[in-house]
Design a protein around this motif. Sequence first.
Motif, PDB file in Angstrom:
ATOM      1  N   GLU A  94     -13.530  -4.289   9.029  1.00  0.00           N
ATOM      2  CA  GLU A  94     -13.655  -5.316  10.061  1.00  0.00           C
ATOM      3  C   GLU A  94     -15.039  -5.963   9.978  1.00  0.00           C
ATOM      4  O   GLU A  94     -16.037  -5.268   9.832  1.00  0.00           O
ATOM      5  N   THR A  95     -15.076  -7.263  10.101  1.00  0.00           N
ATOM      6  CA  THR A  95     -16.355  -7.967  10.134  1.00  0.00           C
ATOM      7  C   THR A  95     -16.651  -8.399  11.562  1.00  0.00           C
ATOM      8  O   THR A  95     -15.734  -8.609  12.351  1.00  0.00           O
ATOM      9  N   ASP A  96     -17.939  -8.513  11.871  1.00  0.00           N
ATOM     10  CA  ASP A  96     -18.302  -8.965  13.212  1.00  0.00           C
ATOM     11  C   ASP A  96     -18.660 -10.446  13.208  1.00  0.00           C
ATOM     12  O   ASP A  96     -19.375 -10.926  14.072  1.00  0.00           O
ATOM     13  N   PHE A  97     -18.130 -11.167  12.229  1.00  0.00           N
ATOM     14  CA  PHE A  97     -18.338 -12.614  12.168  1.00  0.00           C
ATOM     15  C   PHE A  97     -17.060 -13.287  11.695  1.00  0.00           C
ATOM     16  O   PHE A  97     -16.235 -12.687  11.016  1.00  0.00           O
ATOM     17  N   ILE A 130     -16.930 -12.449  -2.160  1.00  0.00           N
ATOM     18  CA  ILE A 130     -16.628 -11.468  -1.105  1.00  0.00           C
ATOM     19  C   ILE A 130     -17.853 -10.612  -0.813  1.00  0.00           C
ATOM     20  O   ILE A 130     -18.235 -10.400   0.344  1.00  0.00           O
ATOM     21  N   ASN A 131     -18.499 -10.115  -1.868  1.00  0.00           N
ATOM     22  CA  ASN A 131     -19.685  -9.284  -1.678  1.00  0.00           C
ATOM     23  C   ASN A 131     -20.823 -10.052  -1.018  1.00  0.00           C
ATOM     24  O   ASN A 131     -21.564  -9.509  -0.196  1.00  0.00           O
ATOM     25  N   LEU A 132     -20.949 -11.330  -1.377  1.00  0.00           N
ATOM     26  CA  LEU A 132     -21.997 -12.167  -0.783  1.00  0.00           C
ATOM     27  C   LEU A 132     -21.748 -12.357   0.716  1.00  0.00           C
ATOM     28  O   LEU A 132     -22.674 -12.247   1.527  1.00  0.00           O
ATOM     29  N   VAL A 133     -20.478 -12.639   1.061  1.00  0.00           N
ATOM     30  CA  VAL A 133     -20.134 -12.831   2.474  1.00  0.00           C
ATOM     31  C   VAL A 133     -20.394 -11.551   3.267  1.00  0.00           C
ATOM     32  O   VAL A 133     -20.975 -11.583   4.367  1.00  0.00           O
ATOM     33  N   LEU A 134     -20.000 -10.415   2.720  1.00  0.00           N
ATOM     34  CA  LEU A 134     -20.166  -9.149   3.428  1.00  0.00           C
ATOM     35  C   LEU A 134     -21.629  -8.756   3.582  1.00  0.00           C
ATOM     36  O   LEU A 134     -21.992  -8.047   4.517  1.00  0.00           O
ATOM     37  N   SER A 135     -22.459  -9.214   2.681  1.00  0.00           N
ATOM     38  CA  SER A 135     -23.880  -8.855   2.750  1.00  0.00           C
ATOM     39  C   SER A 135     -24.647  -9.689   3.775  1.00  0.00           C
ATOM     40  O   SER A 135     -25.796  -9.370   4.099  1.00  0.00           O
ATOM     41  N   MET A 136     -24.013 -10.748   4.285  1.00  0.00           N
ATOM     42  CA  MET A 136     -24.712 -11.627   5.209  1.00  0.00           C
ATOM     43  C   MET A 136     -24.911 -11.011   6.590  1.00  0.00           C
ATOM     44  O   MET A 136     -25.892 -11.283   7.276  1.00  0.00           O
ATOM     45  N   GLN A 137     -23.944 -10.178   7.032  1.00  0.00           N
ATOM     46  CA  GLN A 137     -24.046  -9.540   8.338  1.00  0.00           C
ATOM     47  C   GLN A 137     -23.548  -8.104   8.231  1.00  0.00           C
ATOM     48  O   GLN A 137     -22.741  -7.800   7.364  1.00  0.00           O
ATOM     49  N   PRO A 138     -24.013  -7.253   9.121  1.00  0.00           N
ATOM     50  CA  PRO A 138     -23.547  -5.846   9.078  1.00  0.00           C
ATOM     51  C   PRO A 138     -22.066  -5.764   9.412  1.00  0.00           C
ATOM     52  O   PRO A 138     -21.539  -6.593  10.154  1.00  0.00           O
ATOM     53  N   LEU A 139     -21.413  -4.761   8.834  1.00  0.00           N
ATOM     54  CA  LEU A 139     -19.999  -4.520   9.092  1.00  0.00           C
ATOM     55  C   LEU A 139     -19.832  -3.453  10.134  1.00  0.00           C
ATOM     56  O   LEU A 139     -20.696  -2.633  10.362  1.00  0.00           O
ATOM     57  N   LYS A 140     -18.718  -3.460  10.774  1.00  0.00           N
ATOM     58  CA  LYS A 140     -18.400  -2.390  11.726  1.00  0.00           C
ATOM     59  C   LYS A 140     -16.983  -1.927  11.499  1.00  0.00           C
ATOM     60  O   LYS A 140     -16.080  -2.715  11.230  1.00  0.00           O
ATOM     61  N   ARG A 141     -16.787  -0.652  11.583  1.00  0.00           N
ATOM     62  CA  ARG A 141     -15.454  -0.077  11.416  1.00  0.00           C
ATOM     63  C   ARG A 141     -14.934   0.385  12.774  1.00  0.00           C
ATOM     64  O   ARG A 141     -15.725   0.719  13.653  1.00  0.00           O
ATOM     65  N   PRO A 142     -13.620   0.410  12.946  1.00  0.00           N
ATOM     66  CA  PRO A 142     -13.056   0.829  14.244  1.00  0.00           C
ATOM     67  C   PRO A 142     -13.352   2.291  14.503  1.00  0.00           C
ATOM     68  O   PRO A 142     -13.518   3.071  13.605  1.00  0.00           O
ATOM     69  N   ALA A 176       0.834  -1.203   0.000  1.00  0.00           N
ATOM     70  CA  ALA A 176       0.000   0.000   0.000  1.00  0.00           C
ATOM     71  C   ALA A 176       0.866   1.249   0.000  1.00  0.00           C
ATOM     72  O   ALA A 176       0.546   2.250  -0.655  1.00  0.00           O
ATOM     73  N   GLY A 177       1.987   1.193   0.723  1.00  0.00           N
ATOM     74  CA  GLY A 177       2.898   2.324   0.755  1.00  0.00           C
ATOM     75  C   GLY A 177       3.531   2.608  -0.592  1.00  0.00           C
ATOM     76  O   GLY A 177       3.942   3.736  -0.876  1.00  0.00           O
ATOM     77  N   SER A 178       3.621   1.583  -1.422  1.00  0.00           N
ATOM     78  CA  SER A 178       4.206   1.756  -2.759  1.00  0.00           C
ATOM     79  C   SER A 178       3.174   2.184  -3.803  1.00  0.00           C
ATOM     80  O   SER A 178       3.511   2.339  -4.964  1.00  0.00           O
ATOM     81  N   GLY A 179       1.914   2.362  -3.372  1.00  0.00           N
ATOM     82  CA  GLY A 179       0.900   2.880  -4.285  1.00  0.00           C
ATOM     83  C   GLY A 179      -0.067   1.857  -4.840  1.00  0.00           C
ATOM     84  O   GLY A 179      -0.846   2.166  -5.736  1.00  0.00           O
ATOM     85  N   ILE A 180      -0.036   0.652  -4.301  1.00  0.00           N
ATOM     86  CA  ILE A 180      -0.944  -0.399  -4.772  1.00  0.00           C
ATOM     87  C   ILE A 180      -2.176  -0.433  -3.875  1.00  0.00           C
ATOM     88  O   ILE A 180      -2.066  -0.374  -2.652  1.00  0.00           O
ATOM     89  N   ASP A 181      -3.360  -0.497  -4.481  1.00  0.00           N
ATOM     90  CA  ASP A 181      -4.599  -0.543  -3.709  1.00  0.00           C
ATOM     91  C   ASP A 181      -4.683  -1.855  -2.942  1.00  0.00           C
ATOM     92  O   ASP A 181      -4.615  -2.936  -3.537  1.00  0.00           O
ATOM     93  N   VAL A 182      -4.828  -1.747  -1.621  1.00  0.00           N
ATOM     94  CA  VAL A 182      -4.916  -2.928  -0.764  1.00  0.00           C
ATOM     95  C   VAL A 182      -6.223  -2.868   0.012  1.00  0.00           C
ATOM     96  O   VAL A 182      -6.486  -1.897   0.726  1.00  0.00           O
ATOM     97  N   ASN A 183      -7.038  -3.902  -0.140  1.00  0.00           N
ATOM     98  CA  ASN A 183      -8.304  -4.014   0.578  1.00  0.00           C
ATOM     99  C   ASN A 183      -8.266  -5.280   1.431  1.00  0.00           C
ATOM    100  O   ASN A 183      -8.097  -6.374   0.907  1.00  0.00           O
ATOM    101  N   LEU A 184      -8.425  -5.105   2.728  1.00  0.00           N
ATOM    102  CA  LEU A 184      -8.430  -6.245   3.643  1.00  0.00           C
ATOM    103  C   LEU A 184      -9.771  -6.307   4.358  1.00  0.00           C
ATOM    104  O   LEU A 184     -10.186  -5.333   4.980  1.00  0.00           O
ATOM    105  N   ILE A 185     -10.425  -7.455   4.253  1.00  0.00           N
ATOM    106  CA  ILE A 185     -11.674  -7.700   4.979  1.00  0.00           C
ATOM    107  C   ILE A 185     -11.403  -8.834   5.943  1.00  0.00           C
ATOM    108  O   ILE A 185     -11.048  -9.946   5.522  1.00  0.00           O
ATOM    109  N   THR A 186     -11.521  -8.550   7.250  1.00  0.00           N
ATOM    110  CA  THR A 186     -11.134  -9.549   8.238  1.00  0.00           C
ATOM    111  C   THR A 186     -11.851  -9.312   9.567  1.00  0.00           C
ATOM    112  O   THR A 186     -12.292  -8.191   9.856  1.00  0.00           O
ATOM    113  N   SER A 187     -11.930 -10.356  10.363  1.00  0.00           N
ATOM    114  CA  SER A 187     -12.440 -10.216  11.730  1.00  0.00           C
ATOM    115  C   SER A 187     -11.289 -10.123  12.730  1.00  0.00           C
ATOM    116  O   SER A 187     -11.508 -10.106  13.940  1.00  0.00           O
TER     117      SER A 187
END
Length: 232
Positions: free
Chosen positions: A174-177, A220-232, A40-51
Amino acid sequence: MDTQEVFDRVGKMINSATEIIEILTDRINDLIAQDLLRKAGSGIDVNLITSDLNWARWLENRAKSYMKDEEEKISQEIRELSEKIELYSRIPWIVLVIVGATWIVLLLRGFRGLDILLSIFIGLGVLYYITYLSYKRRKSCREEVAVKVENKERINEEYKGVRESLIKHLHVVETDFEISFSIIISDSSAIITSTPLETEKEKGYHVITDISKEDAIKIINLVLSMQPLKRP
């Protein structure tokens, strides 16, 4: 495929990415977190979805404060050197007061002639030595301060762009599951595996399958749609 082979494959995908990295997983380890930060520091888009709240928040905090601890360390060292310079500036005056008080005491006690003359010479010698030594120490500290100020400015300039790149390109959700599998997207390539990306030292065999980037995004979109997300 055993665990080590899976981690080797994931590591190659992350390190070879030139445009985008997207990871959906339950947990990550230190090496993967560091690799994602670097990319990410080198300019590459990084997306992390994790609990994994610990590493998710560590990454977000690092994006905002990358190398700030190093800058603060140098600032603290500069403050300590400045305090030393102030102390060395005061020492000759302190010695002068002590020497002068000693002369007065000797005169009050009746010292005259050679005795008082000798005490004056000794006092002046001590005062000269302390003044010279204090000057040398102040000069050394000032030179060290100048070097550290230059290093701080260099670090600030060097890592300012990296911090801006991290804020722009590193996105953590961040996911809550819990997630029982992992998906890794690297540019146009994608895999899905049963391996949690937490420890490569675990012995075992895991399923790993190449899938299209489009299918990976759909999952990924299907998994994320199953439960609400929460951000820090």
